[in-house]
Design a protein around this motif. Sequence first.
Motif, mmCIF file in Angstrom:
data_model
loop_
_atom_site.group_PDB
_atom_site.id
_atom_site.type_symbol
_atom_site.label_atom_id
_atom_site.label_comp_id
_atom_site.label_asym_id
_atom_site.label_seq_id
_atom_site.Cartn_x
_atom_site.Cartn_y
_atom_site.Cartn_z
ATOM 1 N N ASN A 69 0.795 -1.227 0.000
ATOM 2 C CA ASN A 69 0.000 0.000 0.000
ATOM 3 C C ASN A 69 0.828 1.277 0.000
ATOM 4 O O ASN A 69 0.291 2.347 0.253
ATOM 5 C CB ASN A 69 -1.014 0.024 1.149
ATOM 6 N N THR A 70 2.120 1.200 -0.278
ATOM 7 C CA THR A 70 2.890 2.400 -0.542
ATOM 8 C C THR A 70 2.764 2.696 -2.033
ATOM 9 O O THR A 70 2.420 1.817 -2.821
ATOM 10 C CB THR A 70 4.375 2.222 -0.166
ATOM 11 N N ASN A 71 3.004 3.941 -2.401
ATOM 12 C CA ASN A 71 2.834 4.279 -3.808
ATOM 13 C C ASN A 71 3.901 5.257 -4.268
ATOM 14 O O ASN A 71 4.611 5.853 -3.467
ATOM 15 C CB ASN A 71 1.433 4.829 -4.072
ATOM 16 N N PHE A 72 3.992 5.397 -5.571
ATOM 17 C CA PHE A 72 4.867 6.373 -6.204
ATOM 18 C C PHE A 72 4.234 6.779 -7.521
ATOM 19 O O PHE A 72 3.352 6.099 -8.040
ATOM 20 C CB PHE A 72 6.290 5.818 -6.402
ATOM 21 N N ASP A 73 4.667 7.916 -8.042
ATOM 22 C CA ASP A 73 4.097 8.447 -9.273
ATOM 23 C C ASP A 73 5.058 8.264 -10.436
ATOM 24 O O ASP A 73 6.278 8.372 -10.277
ATOM 25 C CB ASP A 73 3.800 9.945 -9.123
ATOM 26 N N VAL A 74 4.502 7.975 -11.599
ATOM 27 C CA VAL A 74 5.260 7.915 -12.845
ATOM 28 C C VAL A 74 4.528 8.755 -13.881
ATOM 29 O O VAL A 74 3.314 8.913 -13.817
ATOM 30 C CB VAL A 74 5.451 6.477 -13.371
ATOM 31 N N ALA A 75 5.293 9.306 -14.818
ATOM 32 C CA ALA A 75 4.704 10.094 -15.899
ATOM 33 C C ALA A 75 4.949 9.377 -17.216
ATOM 34 O O ALA A 75 6.068 8.936 -17.489
ATOM 35 C CB ALA A 75 5.317 11.489 -15.930
ATOM 36 N N VAL A 76 3.894 9.215 -18.000
ATOM 37 C CA VAL A 76 3.982 8.590 -19.321
ATOM 38 C C VAL A 76 3.169 9.427 -20.305
ATOM 39 O O VAL A 76 2.266 10.158 -19.917
ATOM 40 C CB VAL A 76 3.471 7.131 -19.324
#
Length: 174
Positions: A69-76
Amino acid sequence: MESGSRGEEAIPYDNAASKRARLQSMLLAFLDDPILADVPKKPTITDVDTLINLELGSAMKLTVVKMDNTNFDVAVLNSSTVKDLKMAVERKTNEIEQGKMGHRHISWRHVWANYCLCYHNEKLLDDASLLSNYGLRNNSKVHFFPCVTSKLSQKHSRRRKHRFFHGLSKRSGI
């Protein structure tokens, strides 16, 4: 006096090493700016291009939720495929792990063989399909999901344990 001044001449300031050092220090100063917090520490041209397209609206930022339940952001880009998303996840995860623990190798072949990305209970399995086909938009959340299947039976195939003495059985008197 002229001969003494020639011996003390400094190396020109405009040589390649000094230019590289100035560029590196300027880049570090830019990256420390809170506005540019989403730029990786060692950005590539594609990273910068994607972030520019994100600002222009032709790219999307996705949140990847891990199994803990940890998260991170990516850009595509908006025209990205599932494979592009996987590659962005790999780059971002490797960057996070490098920052935390230094050099660490992750077997992405093993990860993608045992887990897949999922959006609204739909598994993103086809690497060639567009993310827009799944309904992914800016600020969507994608989850890691266990996905262990074999090619033939669509079930997880357990490999039999190899035993050193597989031909021997319990015999008395030997």
